[in-house]
Design an enzyme around this catalytic site. Structure first.
Site, PDB file in Angstrom:
ATOM      1  N   LYS B 134      31.179  39.725  39.964  1.00  6.91           N
ATOM      2  CA  LYS B 134      32.286  38.816  39.610  1.00  6.91           C
ATOM      3  C   LYS B 134      31.811  37.363  39.652  1.00  6.91           C
ATOM      4  O   LYS B 134      31.079  36.977  40.569  1.00  6.91           O
ATOM      5  CB  LYS B 134      33.425  39.036  40.616  1.00  6.91           C
ATOM      6  N   SER B 209      42.168  40.353  39.986  1.00  4.52           N
ATOM      7  CA  SER B 209      41.391  39.328  39.346  1.00  4.52           C
ATOM      8  C   SER B 209      39.962  39.769  39.037  1.00  4.52           C
ATOM      9  O   SER B 209      39.298  39.134  38.239  1.00  4.52           O
ATOM     10  CB  SER B 209      41.354  38.081  40.225  1.00  4.52           C
ATOM     11  N   SER B 233      42.947  42.592  44.011  1.00  2.75           N
ATOM     12  CA  SER B 233      42.019  42.212  42.946  1.00  2.75           C
ATOM     13  C   SER B 233      40.787  43.105  42.794  1.00  2.75           C
ATOM     14  O   SER B 233      40.071  42.986  41.806  1.00  2.75           O
ATOM     15  CB  SER B 233      41.582  40.759  43.129  1.00  2.75           C
TER      16      SER B 233
END
EC number: 3.5.1.4
Lengths: 566, 566
Positions: B134, B209, B233
């Protein structure tokens, strides 16, 4: 002249105390030492109140008491009665109690004796050990004022989690002890039950905020006590009163049911831990008795790190911090550090000097950050004012005062003088919290790089401070910031009227700052501190509580008498 | 028409991405599926870009890959090249990457192959395992924008601690992945590299996310990925993309070097953890590889709780949470829960229904506390507005937008619509933090009282949400609040056009609130969610990560095929 409303409220606290005192053991005023007599630690023997056996009992450690009760040589009842008598005496001399629990304690001791008679076994590792308890640790259906008049009627519905676990281990709670208004003094005075004195010199403070515990330990009113510590509040009273104290790493000891105004505040975590009258071993006994019950299974904000048994080793490097780079310790402290260094070296333990790692910056992170981060969000009108202790600008503490109308004590004003005029914004607080975490890593990294296992340091720039003068926190608070487990033990030395005079060289000392000057000027000479014991502090890496205590035990043995070095 | 300043900044992020794409593996547009083709998970096989071996490699788990490399059957280089090719393809179809690291990854793989050739050994437990990362997890000397245009030039000086440890264990980082603006969407769109799509249905969101990670796992662009989770997330993208995800207990996985605007925020702790394309075992492999390096010795805010090996057992009680008492799950979710219940019961595992413990109150503690504590201090002008996520009234997030001038994405506005108009005072925030801690204890106590070990629940009220519609967080956020380790795994089911139609009974459902109605009305029928996999979530007590993962593995095996039940 009529009492003000806050005084009527405060009287309730005095009444609770006065009603609770076991009157049968009060000495008449004319049998007590003159109020001008400073040192009263020997008075129990002179008082005639305690039998020889009771004197013997009250001079034992918890470990020794448990061993004796386990062999049937002592009963829990005679143990608790001995400590109750000594506590009543101590209270008359030092004003350290807020409430006696005599009936409950004796009833509990009887139950324990019956259990022992019936089974031939001790109920647990603290069977029959009397423990004094700082007032803000809640007892079921008792008031808990935390030093504030506004909470005088605050009744807690349950025993604090820690008390429940200690009780299961066999502990007997016989007296609750005093604390300062706001819990934010390294001293011990409030508007409810007043000012607690130091048993070694009643013109000095027993320290704080666990000041009642300091006095309790120094006068041997209990072998173990419970204090709390967010900036030195276990260690400072232990050091000032010639006793032992252990500030554990956060999130290990159960905190549920401990009352504070700022419950939920996490910028700096407070911790609870033991004080002991006569040994570090007792601090270990206490910790193990609690953690072996796996409190994290019920209080889920604790971390499941079991207490482990560590064998002391000589294979370690100890660093000595002579000075934190900010405030020069007084001559007696330096003398005790020299003794420690010399004895450790003589015992073959590796000793190095500790150059403090940015203690000024550490203190800035806690109370006054001079260089705010630059961003449009951070237009801080109080760049040099308190952050982590009072991100709210002290609003909550002030509200606690305002709610009752009680006046602020001078050291409450002092602590709040660090507070900002406006609160930190949350993003500012987050920046400081992040700075704190970076500082924690930085401190550990420099220890690792230097190959240092433990750091011996002054617990405070001075021996026990003169009443009302405890102003410099950072010899203890730095370890709260970096969350190092830390212990305090007596060096075995006391202030000496010859050895501790100011030398010519001392006279030439040029303070590095106003704060340094303020603290240095408080010394004047050994007379002000006559009789005060000199404590030392030892600290180690976060979560290495067991290793630190094992090292502390070895260091203490070496420093105090050189025996027992394997 | 000239670009605005924020667009010029955003272009830098696009340029970094575009320059980094290994052009040799790009398919021409006419070889790609039509943009109207929803499901693209089978395209790698149809594309002709990957060889049979490469298809085989990319369908293996990390555990299988390591085993094959350990036997000399595969080289790290061919492994990473296979995943790079699949990642390029995935990016063309799903827009999930923010930066390819092809050269570094191949160079590292070559080093690993040389090491293996030289020594005959693997370098560590993740030898040669490609991991997608990420974007807000910092890489040395690379930019890290965390989804904000204002941070487009933010270069991080070091690899995040977690990346250092994974690299030591042998991992190869080949692609960085997309995240939403503000990191506070359960969706994945920003003003830099745009919107990421769900590989199972490109009209749906991959979640967020860690949405780029969801797409990466769903398309098998890596066997393992790294996500972060403060409200769902990791788990939401894993569930939406038919993959696996593990949200560990806080303070175990290294966080240092992970970039977020609100660094130091602790009201709710974010955590980092793995996603996996094909097995929960890989989540365990990842966790063990990290924690066996004892990261707490360097990152001292972590707790020293070693990763332990747990043998799965059938001797457990699993509770099924059919509904959180607030928002009714859509029919496919309920069908998967029924399947789980039936298979577990058939396998002889004790299953009970879970009556949710005050999930409404939990959500209130996180975002909207309707009944403020009563005191003169708490004259809260926004009693029903966000507390623990946005105690600052969203000021920091708004400043991050304002600093560049980029417009807020709709779901950023949505998240900030929860924010208060004025910040919480610190004492108010402390009250909520204390409420949180009491809630944590309460949740654990009720599990213990009911004898429940693990709770299976929906990860979200719906299967993968329609793009932009992810609004209800509390099926995952509740476990962040109580800090339960939680994992997500695919039930093996996908939305079914016949089985998942709304029944007559469904039509009669009377929502309990506006929120319930809003979420329920999003279903309409299976057509909107065609092809979407149905994930399940399992959660267990704080710090029992290993037990929870062991239980999750057993549950998944039972639910997916009934095999392997001991």
């Amino acid at each position: 002249m009529s009492l003000q409303s806050w005084e009527r409220q405060a009287q309730k606290g005095k009444d609770i105390l006065n009603h609770s005192i076991p009157k049968q053991w009060l000495l008449p005023a004319d049998k007590l030492p003159m109020s001008t007599q400073k040192n009263v630690v020997d008075f129990p023997r002179q008082s005639g109140l305690l039998s020889e056996l009771e004197l013997l009992i009250t001079e034992m450690s918890a470990t020794e008491l448990v061993a004796n009760m386990g062999q049937g040589k002592l009963t829990a009842q005679e143990v608790v009665v001995a400590f109750l008598k000594r506590s009543v005496l101590g209270h008359q001399l030092l004003n350290f109690a807020t409430e006696f629990l005599a009936d409950e304690a004796i009833a509990r001791a009887k139950e324990l004796d019956e259990y022992y008679e019936r089974t031939g076994k001790l109920i647990g590792p603290l069977h029959g050990v009397p423990i004094s308890v700082k007032e803000h640790i809640g007892f079921k259906n008792k008031t808990c004022n935390t030093g504030y008049v506004s909470w005088i009627d605050n009744v807690t519905p349950e025993d604090a989690h820690l008390l429940q676990l200690l009780a299961k281990a066999g502990a007997v709670f016989h007296v609750r002890t005093n604390q300062p208004q706001s819990l934010m003094h390294l001293c011990c005075s409030n508007n409810i039950t007043g000012i607690t004195l130091n048993p070694y010199n009643r013109t000095l403070t027993p320290g704080g905020s666990s000041g009642g515990e300091g006095a309790s330990m120094g006068f041997k009113c209990a072998p173990l006590g419970i204090g709390t510590d967010i900036g030195g509040s276990i260690r400072c009273p232990a050091a000032f009163c010639g006793a032992y104290g252990f500030r554990p790493t956060t999130m290990r000891m159960p905190m549920a049911g401990i009352q504070v105004a700022a419950l939920g505040q996490e910028t700096i975590h407070g911790v609870v831990g033991p004080l002991a009258s006569s040994s570090l071993e007792d601090c270990e006994l206490f910790s193990k008795a609690v953690l072996s019950q796996e409190p994290w299974n019920d209080e889920r904000t604790l971390v499941p790190v079991p207490w482990k048994t560590v064998t002391p080793t000589r294979d370690m490097t100890i660093a000595i911090m002579w000075d934190d780079g900010c405030v020069r310790p007084h001559p007696p402290i330096t003398r005790a550090l020299r003794l420690a260094r010399d004895k450790l070296v003589a015992a073959g333990i590796k000793v190095v000097d500790w150059e403090p790692y940015k203690h000024d910056e550490g203190w800035d992170i806690i109370v006054s950050f001079p260089s705010p981060p630059s961003s449009s969000l951070f237009t801080d009108p109080n760049p040099t004012k308190s952050t982590l202790y009072y991100p709210d600008a002290g609003a909550l503490q002030r509200a606690m005062l305002n709610d009752s109308g009680e006046p602020a004590r001078p050291l409450t004003d002092w602590a709040l003088s660090y507070a900002r005029s406006t609160p930190l914004t949350h993003p500012e607080a987050w920046k400081y919290q992040h700075k704190r975490d970076v500082f924690i890593d930085g401190y550990h990294a420099v220890m690792k790089r230097r190959g240092v296992d433990f750091i011996i340091s002054p617990p405070y720039p001075s021996v026990a401070a003169v009443m009302g003068e405890s102003q410099y926190w950072n010899y203890t608070a730095i370890w709260n910031l970096v969350d190092f487990p830390s212990a305090v033990f007596p060096s075995g030395l006391t202030v000496d009227s010859e050895l501790d005079v100011l030398t010519e060289e001392d006279g030439k000392y040029v303070p590095r700052s106003e704060v340094d000057e303020r603290e240095w000027r408080k010394y004047k000479g050994p007379e002000r501190f006559e009789g005060a014991p000199i404590g030392l502090q030892i600290s180690g890496a976060r979560f290495r509580d067991e290793e630190m205590l094992a090292a502390a035990k070895m260091v203490e043995e070496v420093v105090r008498d050189g025996r027992k070095v394997a």
